[in-house]
Design a protein around this motif. Structure first.
Motif, PDB file in Angstrom:
ATOM      1  N   ALA A  78       0.840  -1.112   0.070  1.00  0.00           N
ATOM      2  CA  ALA A  78      -0.046   0.103   0.145  1.00  0.00           C
ATOM      3  C   ALA A  78       0.714   1.205   0.099  1.00  0.00           C
ATOM      4  CB  ALA A  78      -0.973   0.195   1.467  1.00  0.00           C
ATOM      5  N   ILE A  79       0.286   2.446  -0.318  1.00  0.00           N
ATOM      6  CA  ILE A  79       0.699   3.988  -0.225  1.00  0.00           C
ATOM      7  C   ILE A  79       0.245   4.258   0.864  1.00  0.00           C
ATOM      8  CG2 ILE A  79       1.491   5.765  -1.356  1.00  0.00           C
ATOM      9  CD1 ILE A  79       1.190   4.896  -3.829  1.00  0.00           C
ATOM     10  N   ILE A  80       0.807   4.495   1.994  1.00  0.00           N
ATOM     11  CA  ILE A  80       0.351   4.938   3.269  1.00  0.00           C
ATOM     12  C   ILE A  80       0.643   6.275   3.464  1.00  0.00           C
ATOM     13  CG2 ILE A  80       0.544   4.459   5.615  1.00  0.00           C
ATOM     14  CD1 ILE A  80      -0.632   1.973   4.478  1.00  0.00           C
ATOM     15  N   THR A  91      15.251  10.463  -2.540  1.00  0.00           N
ATOM     16  CA  THR A  91      15.440   8.917  -2.245  1.00  0.00           C
ATOM     17  C   THR A  91      14.688   8.564  -1.193  1.00  0.00           C
ATOM     18  OG1 THR A  91      17.183   7.205  -1.666  1.00  0.00           O
ATOM     19  CG2 THR A  91      17.377   9.241  -0.796  1.00  0.00           C
ATOM     20  N   GLY A  92      13.990   7.375  -1.288  1.00  0.00           N
ATOM     21  CA  GLY A  92      13.326   6.615  -0.601  1.00  0.00           C
ATOM     22  C   GLY A  92      11.813   7.402  -0.210  1.00  0.00           C
ATOM     23  N   THR A  93      11.172   7.909  -1.153  1.00  0.00           N
ATOM     24  CA  THR A  93       9.929   8.665  -0.786  1.00  0.00           C
ATOM     25  C   THR A  93       8.787   8.142  -1.524  1.00  0.00           C
ATOM     26  OG1 THR A  93      10.400  10.243  -2.698  1.00  0.00           O
ATOM     27  CG2 THR A  93      10.701  11.171  -0.703  1.00  0.00           C
ATOM     28  N   GLY A  94       9.170   7.086  -2.160  1.00  0.00           N
ATOM     29  CA  GLY A  94       7.950   6.046  -2.872  1.00  0.00           C
ATOM     30  C   GLY A  94       7.963   6.404  -4.271  1.00  0.00           C
ATOM     31  N   LYS A  95       8.819   6.570  -5.048  1.00  0.00           N
ATOM     32  CA  LYS A  95       8.549   6.901  -6.444  1.00  0.00           C
ATOM     33  C   LYS A  95       8.196   5.775  -7.167  1.00  0.00           C
ATOM     34  CE  LYS A  95      12.855   8.881  -7.009  1.00  0.00           C
ATOM     35  NZ  LYS A  95      12.898   8.905  -5.656  1.00  0.00           N
ATOM     36  N   GLU A  96       8.992   4.432  -6.947  1.00  0.00           N
ATOM     37  CA  GLU A  96       8.641   3.098  -7.482  1.00  0.00           C
ATOM     38  C   GLU A  96       7.055   2.858  -6.978  1.00  0.00           C
ATOM     39  OE1 GLU A  96      11.977   0.489  -6.905  1.00  0.00           O
ATOM     40  OE2 GLU A  96      10.506  -0.920  -7.713  1.00  0.00           O
ATOM     41  N   LEU A  97       6.761   3.083  -5.969  1.00  0.00           N
ATOM     42  CA  LEU A  97       5.200   2.739  -5.700  1.00  0.00           C
ATOM     43  C   LEU A  97       4.180   3.525  -6.353  1.00  0.00           C
ATOM     44  CD1 LEU A  97       5.245   2.589  -1.420  1.00  0.00           C
ATOM     45  CD2 LEU A  97       5.012   0.612  -3.240  1.00  0.00           C
ATOM     46  N   VAL A 100      11.168   7.315   3.701  1.00  0.00           N
ATOM     47  CA  VAL A 100      10.241   6.372   4.248  1.00  0.00           C
ATOM     48  C   VAL A 100      11.086   5.094   4.108  1.00  0.00           C
ATOM     49  CG1 VAL A 100       8.015   5.074   3.726  1.00  0.00           C
ATOM     50  CG2 VAL A 100       8.070   7.307   3.244  1.00  0.00           C
ATOM     51  N   ARG A 101      11.849   4.810   3.200  1.00  0.00           N
ATOM     52  CA  ARG A 101      12.704   3.621   3.324  1.00  0.00           C
ATOM     53  C   ARG A 101      13.757   3.403   4.727  1.00  0.00           C
ATOM     54  NH1 ARG A 101      15.770   4.194  -1.162  1.00  0.00           N
ATOM     55  NH2 ARG A 101      14.545   2.852  -2.488  1.00  0.00           N
ATOM     56  N   GLU A 138      11.256   2.718   7.193  1.00  0.00           N
ATOM     57  CA  GLU A 138      10.933   1.266   7.524  1.00  0.00           C
ATOM     58  C   GLU A 138      12.276   0.211   7.912  1.00  0.00           C
ATOM     59  OE1 GLU A 138      10.135  -0.113   3.132  1.00  0.00           O
ATOM     60  OE2 GLU A 138       9.732  -2.108   3.835  1.00  0.00           O
TER      61      GLU A 138
HETATM   62  N1  LIG Z   1       4.048   6.057   1.360  1.00  0.00           N
HETATM   63  C1  LIG Z   1       4.376   4.867   1.626  1.00  0.00           C
HETATM   64  N2  LIG Z   1       3.672   3.942   2.109  1.00  0.00           N
HETATM   65  C2  LIG Z   1       4.279   2.821   2.131  1.00  0.00           C
HETATM   66  N3  LIG Z   1       5.410   2.343   1.914  1.00  0.00           N
HETATM   67  C3  LIG Z   1       6.140   3.246   1.236  1.00  0.00           C
HETATM   68  C4  LIG Z   1       5.784   4.636   0.904  1.00  0.00           C
HETATM   69  N4  LIG Z   1       6.853   5.351   0.558  1.00  0.00           N
HETATM   70  C5  LIG Z   1       7.787   4.429   0.381  1.00  0.00           C
HETATM   71  N5  LIG Z   1       7.571   3.297   0.798  1.00  0.00           N
HETATM   72  C6  LIG Z   1       8.441   2.048   0.950  1.00  0.00           C
HETATM   73  O1  LIG Z   1       9.598   2.557   1.179  1.00  0.00           O
HETATM   74  C7  LIG Z   1      10.785   2.079   0.322  1.00  0.00           C
HETATM   75  C8  LIG Z   1      11.172   2.956  -0.648  1.00  0.00           C
HETATM   76  O2  LIG Z   1      10.131   3.306  -1.664  1.00  0.00           O
HETATM   77  P1  LIG Z   1      10.490   3.316  -3.240  1.00  0.00           P
HETATM   78  O3  LIG Z   1      11.456   2.175  -3.545  1.00  0.00           O
HETATM   79  O4  LIG Z   1       9.269   3.664  -3.874  1.00  0.00           O
HETATM   80  O5  LIG Z   1      11.283   4.728  -3.101  1.00  0.00           O
HETATM   81  P2  LIG Z   1      11.959   5.788  -4.340  1.00  0.00           P
HETATM   82  O6  LIG Z   1      11.450   6.856  -4.477  1.00  0.00           O
HETATM   83  O7  LIG Z   1      11.874   4.813  -5.632  1.00  0.00           O
HETATM   84  O8  LIG Z   1      13.510   5.580  -3.792  1.00  0.00           O
HETATM   85  P3  LIG Z   1      14.821   5.820  -4.580  1.00  0.00           P
HETATM   86  O9  LIG Z   1      15.026   6.905  -5.184  1.00  0.00           O
HETATM   87  O10 LIG Z   1      16.011   5.624  -3.558  1.00  0.00           O
HETATM   88  O11 LIG Z   1      14.825   4.561  -5.561  1.00  0.00           O
HETATM   89  C9  LIG Z   1       9.794   0.874  -0.346  1.00  0.00           C
HETATM   90  O12 LIG Z   1      10.175  -0.335   0.621  1.00  0.00           O
HETATM   91  C10 LIG Z   1       8.405   1.306  -0.355  1.00  0.00           C
HETATM   92  O13 LIG Z   1       7.604   0.301  -0.230  1.00  0.00           O
END
Ligand SMILES: Nc1ncnc2c1ncn2[C@@H]1O[C@H](COP(=O)(O)OP(=O)(O)OP(=O)(O)O)[C@@H](O)[C@H]1O
Ligand SMILES: [Mg+2]
Length: 481
Positions: free
Chosen positions: A144-146, A175-181, A362-363, A366
Motif C-alpha cells: 500500500a501507499i500509506i 530517495t526513499g519517498t516512494g517513487k517506485e510505488l 520512508v525507506r 521502514e
Molecule cells: N507512502 C508509502 N507507504 C508505504 N510504503 C512506502 C511509502 N513510501 C515508500 N514506501 C516504502 O519505502 C521503500 C522505498 O520506496 P521506493 O522504492 O518507492 O522509493 P524511491 O523514491 O523509488 O527511492 P529511490 O530514489 O531510492 O529509488 C519501499 O520499501 C516502499 O515500499
C-alpha cells in the motif's frame, strides 16, 4: 492483524524426469512451491486454473510445443512471466519465444545459479504486476501507499488523474519517498493494467549494456552478442515501461530514447529494422534534472517529452503526521515476515520517530522500524528500542563529500569527547553495513548475486541483511537454502 506471505510458486513444465527431479529439488530448497506438468497441454490447463507466479518450461514437449504454449498462455495471461529452457543452437527459437511473450530464456546446459537468479527476477516482476496496491488508510493490504496527509492526498489525486490517460509521467522526489510505488499505482489504475509492466533501473545497468537491454540487439552487434536479443521495449509492447533513475542515462542513450518517444518505433542495436512499439513510459529520478540540463548532462527536449505530467513526492519530514500510520503498517509487515503477531509500540517511541529528520525518507523509516522490532524480541517496542535502531540506521558512512580520513577523524574526535566507545569494532560494523547496503542495492535485491560479488555464502548474506535491517519485504526469514 496478520498479513499472510504466500510462498512464491513456480509451474514447471518439463518431460525429462532427470531434469524435473533436479530442478524441483533446487527450487524447493530455495523456498518455492513447485507444481509440475509433463505435457504442454496439461501445463496450459494448470496455468489457467491455478495461480502461479512464474512458469518455467521446456521447449520440446509432448501435447503442445513450448512455442505454442507460450503463445496461448501469453494470450490468456499476459502478465505471467514465462521462462523457456532451450538447448543450445536453437537461439532463433528463443528469440521467437520472447516475441511471443516469454519473459526470458535459458540456454541448456545452464548453470543452476543463473536459473535461480532469473526465477527470482521473474517472481519479483510478477508480484510487482499482480500484488494489488492500495492507497491511503489500510488495515490489511500486503502492499500500500500509506499516508493521509494533505500532501499525500494530493498525490493520490494526481495518480488518479494521469492513470487513465497515456501521458508520460515523470515521478520526482528524494530517495526513499516512494517513487517506485507511485509508478506501480499508476500502472495498476491504468487501462493497461492487464498488460505487462516492465521496470528497468537505468542506474543499475552498465552504460554499455543499457541500450541493448532497452532496445535489444542483432547478432554480432558487438563482441559477445552471439544471438539476437529482444529488448525491454519490445517486451513491454502494449504495456507500460518504467524507467527508473532516468537522470543517470548517458547522452547517447538519451538521444535514442527521445527518438522512441517521437517516432514510436525502436531499432535494435546493430540493426536497421524499425520495430513499432506501443508502450506507455513512466520515469523517475531523484536527481535535479534542471541543473543537469544547465550542465548539458541531460537533454532539454527529452526532459519536456518525459514530463508530460510531473508528480513530485514530498520528503517525509514535510509530512510527520503520516509517520504513525507508516510505523504501524511497517510493523505489521515486518512481523508477518518474521511470523510474529504485530507487537504494540509505545507512544513515546512513535513521538521520537515523528521528530527525526529522515534524510532517507520512508525507506529509512521502514528499516528503523524493522530493526526496532528485532531489538524488542517480541515485546512491546519502547523508546529505547527505536532510539537504538535509529542510531544504527543507515547513513552513508563516507558520504560523497567526505573521505575515509574524514570519517576516521570524526569517529576519533567523538571518542575523545567521550561520545563514542569501541571505535575499532564500530568502524568494522560501519564498513560492513555500508558494503552490504551498497551491494544489495546494486544487485537490486538479488541476494545470490550480491553474495557472489562479495565472496560470501548465501547464509552469511542473509544473516547480514537481517542484522542491518536490509532484508527485502515479502521475504520470510529462516527459509532453507
Ligand atoms: N507512502 C508509502 N507507504 C508505504 N510504503 C512506502 C511509502 N513510501 C515508500 N514506501 C516504502 O519505502 C521503500 C522505498 O520506496 P521506493 O522504492 O518507492 O522509493 P524511491 O523514491 O523509488 O527511492 P529511490 O530514489 O531510492 O529509488 C519501499 O520499501 C516502499 O515500499
Ligand atoms: Mg526507486
Amino acid at each position: 492483524m496478520k498479513i499472510m506471505n504466500r510462498p512464491p510458486s513456480i509451474l514447471l513444465i518439463e518431460d525429462d524426469a532427470g531434469i524435473v527431479a533436479a530442478l524441483k529439488k533446487q527450487l524447493q530448497t530455495e523456498g518455492y512451491q513447485v507444481a509440475l506438468a509433463t505435457r504442454g497441454d496439461e501445463g496450459l490447463i494448470l496455468a489457467r486454473e491455478h495461480p502461479c507466479d512464474v512458469v518455467l518450461t521446456d521447449l520440446r514437449l509432448p501435447g503442445l510445443t513450448g512455442l505454442e504454449l507460450i503463445e496461448q498462455l501469453h494470450a490468456a495471461k499476459p502478465k505471467l512471466p514465462i521462462i523457456m529452457m532451450t538447448a543450445f543452437g536453437t537461439t532463433e527459437t528463443a528469440i521467437e519465444a520472447t516475441k511471443l511473450g516469454a519473459y526470458d530464456y535459458l540456454l541448456k546446459p545452464f548453470d543452476m545459479g543463473e536459473l535461480l537468479d532469473l526465477v527470482a527476477k521473474a517472481v519479483a516482476s510478477s508480484r510487482l504486476m499482480s500484488e494489488p496496491l492500495e492507497m491511503g488508510a489500510t488495515q490489511s493490504a500486503q502492499s500500500a501507499i500509506i499516508g493521509d496527509s494533505r500532501a499525500m492526498q494530493a498525490i493520490y489525486k494526481e495518480i488518479g488523474r494521469v492513470a487513465a490517460t497515456s501521458v508520460t509521467v515523470l515521478i520526482r522526489g528524494e530517495t526513499g519517498t516512494g517513487k517506485e510505488l507511485v509508478a506501480r499505482a499508476i500502472y495498476q489504475h491504468s487501462r493497461r493494467a492487464d498488460q505487462p509492466f516492465i521496470a528497468v533501473n537505468c542506474a543499475a545497468i552498465p552504460e554499455t549494456l543499457l541500450e541493448s537491454e532497452l532496445f535489444g540487439h542483432e547478432r554480432g552487434a558487438f563482441t559477445g552478442a552471439h544471438a539476437r536479443r529482444v529488448g525491454r521495449f519490445e517486451q513491454a509492447n502494449h504495456g507500460t515501461i518504467f524507467l527508473d533513475e532516468i537522470g543517470d542515462l548517458s547522452l547517447s542513450t538519451q538521444v535514442k530514447l527521445l527518438r522512441v518517444l517521437q517516432e514510436k518505433y525502436i531499432q535494435r542495436v546493430g540493426g536497421n529494422e524499425r520495430v513499432p512499439v506501443d508502450v506507455r513510459i513512466l520515469t523517475a529520478t531523484h536527481r535535479d534534472l534542471e541543473s543537469a540540463i544547465r550542465e548539458k548532462q541531460f537533454r532539454e527536449d527529452l526532459f519536456y517529452r518525459l514530463s508530460g505530467v510531473t508528480i513530485t513526492l514530498p520528503p517525509l519530514s514535510q509530512r510527520p503526521e503520516d509517520i504513525p500510520d507508516l510505523v504501524r503498517y511497517f510493523l505489521r509487515r515486518s512481523a508477518a515476515e518474521l511470523d510474529q503477531d504485530s507487537p504494540s509500540i509505545q507512544p513515546q517511541a512513535i513521538a521520537f520517530l515523528q521528530n527525526q529528520a529522515w534524510p532517507g525518507n520512508v525507506r529509512e523509516l521502514e528499516n528503523v522500524v524493522r530493526q526496532g522490532l528485532l531489538l524488542a524480541r517480541g515485546y512491546s517496542i519502547s523508546l529505547e528500542h527505536v532510539q537504538q535502531a535509529s542510531a544504527r540506521s543507515h547513513k552513508p558512512v563516507v558520504g560523497a563529500d567526505q573521505t575515509i580520513a574524514g570519517y576516521f577523524s570524526d569517529l576519533l574526535a567523538r571518542a575523545a569527547r567521550g561520545e563514542a566507545e569501541g571505535v575499532h569494532a564500530r568502524m568494522f560494523e560501519d564498513m560492513e553495513r555500508e558494503l552490504y547496503t551498497r551491494a544489495i542495492h546494486l544487485a537490486r535485491g538479488n541476494q545470490a548475486k550480491a553474495a557472489r560479488w562479495l565472496g560470501v555464502t548465501r547464509t552469511t548474506m542473509r544473516e547480514k541483511l537481517t542484522r542491518f535491517g536490509l532484508r527485502p519485504p515479502g521475504e520470510k526469514p529462516g527459509q532453507p537454502g
